[in-house]
Write a protein that holds these residues in place. Structure first.
Motif, PDB file in Angstrom:
ATOM      1  N   LEU A 187      -8.866   5.224   4.384  1.00  0.00           N
ATOM      2  CA  LEU A 187      -8.836   3.994   3.596  1.00  0.00           C
ATOM      3  C   LEU A 187     -10.184   3.633   2.973  1.00  0.00           C
ATOM      4  CD1 LEU A 187      -7.082   1.632   2.571  1.00  0.00           C
ATOM      5  CD2 LEU A 187      -7.666   0.434   4.690  1.00  0.00           C
ATOM      6  N   PRO A 188     -11.284   3.553   3.739  1.00  0.00           N
ATOM      7  CA  PRO A 188     -12.554   3.189   3.102  1.00  0.00           C
ATOM      8  C   PRO A 188     -12.982   4.155   1.995  1.00  0.00           C
ATOM      9  CG  PRO A 188     -12.724   2.968   5.474  1.00  0.00           C
ATOM     10  CD  PRO A 188     -11.426   3.667   5.201  1.00  0.00           C
ATOM     11  N   GLY A 189     -12.808   5.446   2.222  1.00  0.00           N
ATOM     12  CA  GLY A 189     -13.196   6.435   1.227  1.00  0.00           C
ATOM     13  C   GLY A 189     -12.341   6.384  -0.024  1.00  0.00           C
ATOM     14  N   VAL A 190     -11.046   6.189   0.154  1.00  0.00           N
ATOM     15  CA  VAL A 190     -10.156   6.087  -1.007  1.00  0.00           C
ATOM     16  C   VAL A 190     -10.540   4.859  -1.825  1.00  0.00           C
ATOM     17  CG1 VAL A 190      -7.768   5.619  -1.703  1.00  0.00           C
ATOM     18  CG2 VAL A 190      -8.244   7.378   0.006  1.00  0.00           C
ATOM     19  N   ILE A 191     -10.806   3.757  -1.147  1.00  0.00           N
ATOM     20  CA  ILE A 191     -11.210   2.542  -1.857  1.00  0.00           C
ATOM     21  C   ILE A 191     -12.529   2.774  -2.602  1.00  0.00           C
ATOM     22  CG2 ILE A 191     -11.982   0.146  -1.578  1.00  0.00           C
ATOM     23  CD1 ILE A 191      -9.962  -0.029   0.781  1.00  0.00           C
ATOM     24  N   ALA A 192     -13.502   3.380  -1.927  1.00  0.00           N
ATOM     25  CA  ALA A 192     -14.801   3.628  -2.555  1.00  0.00           C
ATOM     26  C   ALA A 192     -14.670   4.521  -3.784  1.00  0.00           C
ATOM     27  CB  ALA A 192     -15.763   4.255  -1.543  1.00  0.00           C
ATOM     28  N   ALA A 193     -13.705   5.429  -3.763  1.00  0.00           N
ATOM     29  CA  ALA A 193     -13.502   6.324  -4.908  1.00  0.00           C
ATOM     30  C   ALA A 193     -12.888   5.604  -6.097  1.00  0.00           C
ATOM     31  CB  ALA A 193     -12.614   7.497  -4.490  1.00  0.00           C
ATOM     32  N   LYS A 194     -12.291   4.444  -5.862  1.00  0.00           N
ATOM     33  CA  LYS A 194     -11.558   3.742  -6.910  1.00  0.00           C
ATOM     34  C   LYS A 194     -12.279   2.517  -7.474  1.00  0.00           C
ATOM     35  CE  LYS A 194      -7.073   5.152  -5.148  1.00  0.00           C
ATOM     36  NZ  LYS A 194      -6.475   5.708  -6.354  1.00  0.00           N
ATOM     37  N   THR A 195     -13.478   2.199  -6.940  1.00  0.00           N
ATOM     38  CA  THR A 195     -14.157   0.988  -7.395  1.00  0.00           C
ATOM     39  C   THR A 195     -15.669   1.146  -7.296  1.00  0.00           C
ATOM     40  OG1 THR A 195     -14.317  -1.417  -7.111  1.00  0.00           O
ATOM     41  CG2 THR A 195     -14.064  -0.115  -5.103  1.00  0.00           C
ATOM     42  N   LEU A 196     -16.382   0.322  -8.041  1.00  0.00           N
ATOM     43  CA  LEU A 196     -17.836   0.265  -7.927  1.00  0.00           C
ATOM     44  C   LEU A 196     -18.276  -0.851  -6.976  1.00  0.00           C
ATOM     45  CD1 LEU A 196     -18.826   0.874 -11.649  1.00  0.00           C
ATOM     46  CD2 LEU A 196     -18.842   2.510  -9.752  1.00  0.00           C
ATOM     47  N   ILE A 197     -17.324  -1.608  -6.453  1.00  0.00           N
ATOM     48  CA  ILE A 197     -17.632  -2.651  -5.464  1.00  0.00           C
ATOM     49  C   ILE A 197     -18.119  -1.964  -4.193  1.00  0.00           C
ATOM     50  CG2 ILE A 197     -16.674  -4.528  -4.055  1.00  0.00           C
ATOM     51  CD1 ILE A 197     -14.506  -4.870  -6.261  1.00  0.00           C
ATOM     52  N   PRO A 198     -19.226  -2.414  -3.586  1.00  0.00           N
ATOM     53  CA  PRO A 198     -19.681  -1.797  -2.332  1.00  0.00           C
ATOM     54  C   PRO A 198     -18.597  -1.876  -1.253  1.00  0.00           C
ATOM     55  CG  PRO A 198     -21.353  -3.288  -3.188  1.00  0.00           C
ATOM     56  CD  PRO A 198     -20.118  -3.498  -4.016  1.00  0.00           C
ATOM     57  N   LEU A 200     -18.536   8.722   7.474  1.00  0.00           N
ATOM     58  CA  LEU A 200     -19.898   9.217   7.245  1.00  0.00           C
ATOM     59  C   LEU A 200     -19.938  10.452   6.351  1.00  0.00           C
ATOM     60  CD1 LEU A 200     -21.508   8.921  10.788  1.00  0.00           C
ATOM     61  CD2 LEU A 200     -21.847   7.406   8.823  1.00  0.00           C
ATOM     62  N   GLN A 201     -18.878  11.217   6.325  1.00  0.00           N
ATOM     63  CA  GLN A 201     -18.880  12.489   5.608  1.00  0.00           C
ATOM     64  C   GLN A 201     -18.264  12.407   4.214  1.00  0.00           C
ATOM     65  OE1 GLN A 201     -20.552  15.133   6.707  1.00  0.00           O
ATOM     66  NE2 GLN A 201     -21.151  13.847   8.412  1.00  0.00           N
ATOM     67  N   MET A 202     -18.461  11.295   3.539  1.00  0.00           N
ATOM     68  CA  MET A 202     -17.955  11.162   2.176  1.00  0.00           C
ATOM     69  C   MET A 202     -18.737  12.088   1.251  1.00  0.00           C
ATOM     70  SD  MET A 202     -15.426   9.167   2.200  1.00  0.00           S
ATOM     71  CE  MET A 202     -15.264   9.040   0.433  1.00  0.00           C
ATOM     72  N   PRO A 203     -18.082  12.586   0.193  1.00  0.00           N
ATOM     73  CA  PRO A 203     -18.792  13.482  -0.727  1.00  0.00           C
ATOM     74  C   PRO A 203     -19.868  12.728  -1.510  1.00  0.00           C
ATOM     75  CG  PRO A 203     -16.587  12.981  -1.558  1.00  0.00           C
ATOM     76  CD  PRO A 203     -16.679  12.383  -0.189  1.00  0.00           C
ATOM     77  N   PRO A 204     -20.869  13.435  -2.008  1.00  0.00           N
ATOM     78  CA  PRO A 204     -21.915  12.787  -2.800  1.00  0.00           C
ATOM     79  C   PRO A 204     -21.304  11.998  -3.961  1.00  0.00           C
ATOM     80  CG  PRO A 204     -22.521  15.051  -2.314  1.00  0.00           C
ATOM     81  CD  PRO A 204     -21.098  14.880  -1.859  1.00  0.00           C
ATOM     82  N   GLY A 205     -21.809  10.804  -4.153  1.00  0.00           N
ATOM     83  CA  GLY A 205     -21.346   9.956  -5.242  1.00  0.00           C
ATOM     84  C   GLY A 205     -20.292   8.937  -4.844  1.00  0.00           C
ATOM     85  N   ILE A 206     -19.749   9.063  -3.642  1.00  0.00           N
ATOM     86  CA  ILE A 206     -18.716   8.123  -3.166  1.00  0.00           C
ATOM     87  C   ILE A 206     -19.166   7.577  -1.802  1.00  0.00           C
ATOM     88  CG2 ILE A 206     -16.262   7.768  -2.677  1.00  0.00           C
ATOM     89  CD1 ILE A 206     -16.736   8.731  -5.508  1.00  0.00           C
ATOM     90  N   PRO A 207     -20.160   6.684  -1.786  1.00  0.00           N
ATOM     91  CA  PRO A 207     -20.676   6.208  -0.503  1.00  0.00           C
ATOM     92  C   PRO A 207     -19.777   5.158   0.155  1.00  0.00           C
ATOM     93  CG  PRO A 207     -21.805   5.095  -2.285  1.00  0.00           C
ATOM     94  CD  PRO A 207     -20.901   6.126  -2.921  1.00  0.00           C
ATOM     95  N   VAL A 208     -19.762   5.205   1.473  1.00  0.00           N
ATOM     96  CA  VAL A 208     -19.152   4.163   2.295  1.00  0.00           C
ATOM     97  C   VAL A 208     -20.199   3.773   3.329  1.00  0.00           C
ATOM     98  CG1 VAL A 208     -17.367   3.620   4.004  1.00  0.00           C
ATOM     99  CG2 VAL A 208     -16.774   4.986   1.994  1.00  0.00           C
ATOM    100  N   ALA A 209     -20.680   2.538   3.281  1.00  0.00           N
ATOM    101  CA  ALA A 209     -21.596   2.060   4.310  1.00  0.00           C
ATOM    102  C   ALA A 209     -20.772   1.914   5.581  1.00  0.00           C
ATOM    103  CB  ALA A 209     -22.195   0.720   3.898  1.00  0.00           C
ATOM    104  N   THR A 210     -21.236   2.465   6.681  1.00  0.00           N
ATOM    105  CA  THR A 210     -20.423   2.514   7.890  1.00  0.00           C
ATOM    106  C   THR A 210     -21.130   1.830   9.045  1.00  0.00           C
ATOM    107  OG1 THR A 210     -19.516   4.620   7.118  1.00  0.00           O
ATOM    108  CG2 THR A 210     -19.169   4.081   9.429  1.00  0.00           C
ATOM    109  N   VAL A 211     -20.403   0.973   9.745  1.00  0.00           N
ATOM    110  CA  VAL A 211     -20.934   0.281  10.923  1.00  0.00           C
ATOM    111  C   VAL A 211     -20.306   0.904  12.173  1.00  0.00           C
ATOM    112  CG1 VAL A 211     -21.411  -1.847   9.653  1.00  0.00           C
ATOM    113  CG2 VAL A 211     -19.203  -1.563  10.796  1.00  0.00           C
ATOM    114  N   GLY A 212     -20.621   0.375  13.334  1.00  0.00           N
ATOM    115  CA  GLY A 212     -20.139   0.931  14.589  1.00  0.00           C
ATOM    116  C   GLY A 212     -18.642   0.746  14.816  1.00  0.00           C
ATOM    117  N   ILE A 213     -18.123   1.521  15.736  1.00  0.00           N
ATOM    118  CA  ILE A 213     -16.711   1.498  16.084  1.00  0.00           C
ATOM    119  C   ILE A 213     -16.305   0.102  16.557  1.00  0.00           C
ATOM    120  CG2 ILE A 213     -14.945   2.440  17.640  1.00  0.00           C
ATOM    121  CD1 ILE A 213     -16.693   5.029  17.713  1.00  0.00           C
TER     122      ILE A 213
END
Length: 161
Positions: A68-79, A102-115
């Motif tokens: 979910l976080p990665g798919v969202i990051a790929a679809k928007t410029l919103i952090p 953590l392993q998102m491809p270059p150009g599609i960042p997801v800031a990740t916090v703890g479990i």
């Protein structure tokens, strides 16, 4: 405004602290249960609407493979701030979700916090918003000061004797 998106209604308990903290900092938020796999069209529509309404940060929580976080990051410029969740049925204790975020491809960042740490998700969202909003920055500074004072007074400045 912050959008909190989770892939399942069972994720809600882990995100209640996130919503409460955003409230205490005076940050408007809304939440939705949308799945990258089961409701992709609804997710696309919701994200497009967030951009039009000026959403500043998306907090996306997911367990298991955590797409979910990665798919969202790929679809928007919103952090996007990813909150990995410990799935009740998974043997990996949430590490699978962490690694997916953590392993998102270059150009599609997801800031990740703890479990299961929706609180840190809210704090990171507040810091992002606070970088351009003095009212939120002041509320966040007050929150941190309050935590510091509580720690200092709890032990009267002496931890080891």
């Amino acid at each position: 405004m912050v959008a909190i998106i989770m892939g399942s209604g069972s994720d809600l308990p882990q995100l209640e602290g996130c919503a409460q903290l955003l409230d205490s900092l005076g940050i408007e938020w809304e939440s939705r249960v949308l799945s990258a796999h089961r409701t992709p069209e609804a997710l696309d529509s919701y994200i497009a609407g967030l951009e039009k309404r000026g959403c500043q940060v998306i907090i996306a929580a997911a367990g298991l493979s955590a797409h979910l976080p990665g798919v969202i990051a790929a679809k928007t410029l919103i952090p996007v701030v990813g909150v990995p969740l410990k799935a009740k049925t998974a043997a990996m204790e949430g590490m699978d979700a962490v690694m997916s975020m953590l392993q998102m491809p270059p150009g599609i960042p997801v800031a990740t916090v703890g479990i299961d740490n929706g609180t840190n998700g809210a704090l990171l969202a507040a810091a992002i918003i606070g970088s351009s909003d003095a009212k939120v920055r002041k509320a966040l500074a007050g929150y941190r000061s309050e935590k510091k004072e509580k720690l200092l007074t709890q032990y009267h400045g002496e931890v080891l004797k």
